[in-house]
Motif scaffolding. Structure first.
Motif, short mmCIF file in Angstrom:
data_model
loop_
_atom_site.label_atom_id
_atom_site.label_comp_id
_atom_site.label_asym_id
_atom_site.label_seq_id
_atom_site.Cartn_x
_atom_site.Cartn_y
_atom_site.Cartn_z
N GLY A 110 -3.48 -20.41 28.34
CA GLY A 110 -4.30 -19.26 28.67
C GLY A 110 -4.28 -18.93 30.16
O GLY A 110 -4.20 -17.76 30.56
N ALA A 111 -4.34 -19.96 31.02
CA ALA A 111 -4.35 -19.73 32.46
C ALA A 111 -3.06 -19.05 32.92
O ALA A 111 -3.08 -18.15 33.77
N ARG A 114 -3.17 -15.38 31.87
CA ARG A 114 -4.07 -14.60 32.73
C ARG A 114 -3.47 -14.38 34.11
O ARG A 114 -3.57 -13.30 34.69
N SER A 116 -0.38 -14.13 34.84
CA SER A 116 0.74 -13.19 34.78
C SER A 116 0.28 -11.74 34.76
O SER A 116 1.04 -10.84 35.10
N LYS A 117 -0.99 -11.53 34.33
CA LYS A 117 -1.54 -10.18 34.19
C LYS A 117 -0.74 -9.32 33.21
O LYS A 117 -0.77 -8.08 33.27
N THR A 120 -1.62 -8.06 26.75
CA THR A 120 -1.52 -8.91 25.56
C THR A 120 -1.89 -8.13 24.31
O THR A 120 -2.61 -7.13 24.37
N ALA A 123 -6.09 -8.01 22.42
CA ALA A 123 -7.09 -8.55 23.34
C ALA A 123 -8.47 -8.04 22.95
O ALA A 123 -8.65 -6.87 22.62
#
Length: 226
Positions: A110-111, A114, A116-117, A120, A123
């Protein structure tokens, strides 16, 4: 040399090449049993079909849908077990949510996602703290009216709040309440289960445990400024 059929002649016959192609696709027979394949290859093909359907779907895929692409004697539970085992080394997995199966990224990545921006799929909508609390109250008290929600929080739950949760696909109209005026009640949706990783409403955490853990404070919500 034969000339192509004119528009007038095509109108007389009422058929075009595209019409014939469309009819051919409509009458195409999908072979689910695969009786001509050895057992091992047949099982492998069923696995690939099931994974392809789940991967392509925007929502969790139920058993009755997957049953259309495998043989009638295929055990979907065993097949899903084999797929999960095959994905053990991958950063995503098959999870059971909302009465079906769906691909989900493993939480430990998950980190990275996130950071990478990257946009998804599927969401969950961003909710305010108050909207999240109202949604949780609907989940635990459904079917529940807007008036009953207002009593829970000691302040009005506006139509805008309800519209926001409906727009996000988390709640829908339930049966009419038997109270005077027969107002609409609200219930959670399958999208709610999917977004929060729940298979059924029985998977909701115990509300008293949330309060004891300090994750839920109704008083804090009541005192939150409008």
């Amino acid at each position: 040399m034969t000339e192509p059929a004119s528009a007038a002649s095509r109108q007389k016959t009422g058929r075009t090449k595209s019409d014939a192609t469309s009819e051919g696709l409509q009458h195409e027979v999908f072979e689910s049993e695969l009786e001509g394949l050895p057992a091992e290859l047949r099982w492998r093909e069923w696995m690939m079909r099931v994974e392809a359907v789940i991967f392509a779907s925007a929502e969790p895929v139920g058993r009755e849908v997957l049953a259309r692409v495998v043989g009638k004697d295929c055990s979907l539970d065993l097949l899903i077990d084999d797929l999960r085992e095959e994905l053990r080394s991958r950063p995503y997995e098959l999870v059971s949510v909302a009465g079906g199966w769906q691909h989900r990224t493993r939480s430990r990545y998950g980190a990275a996602i996130r950071a990478s921006k990257a946009p998804t799929r599927g969401a969950a909508a961003l909710l305010s703290e108050f909207e999240a609390m109202v949604l949780m109250s609907v989940a635990y008290s459904q079917p529940v009216t807007r008036g009953e929600l207002s009593k829970i929080f000691g302040r009005e739950v506006s139509r805008d709040t309800i519209a926001s949760l409906r727009g996000a696909g988390f709640i829908a109209s339930g049966p009419r309440s038997p109270t005077p005026g027969a107002p609409y009640t609200y219930v959670t949706t399958k999208h709610f289960l999917s977004a929060f990783g729940l298979e059924t409403l029985r998977d909701l955490p115990d509300i008293e445990a949330l309060e004891d853990a300090g994750l839920l404070s109704r008083q804090a919500v009541q005192e939150e400024p409008l």
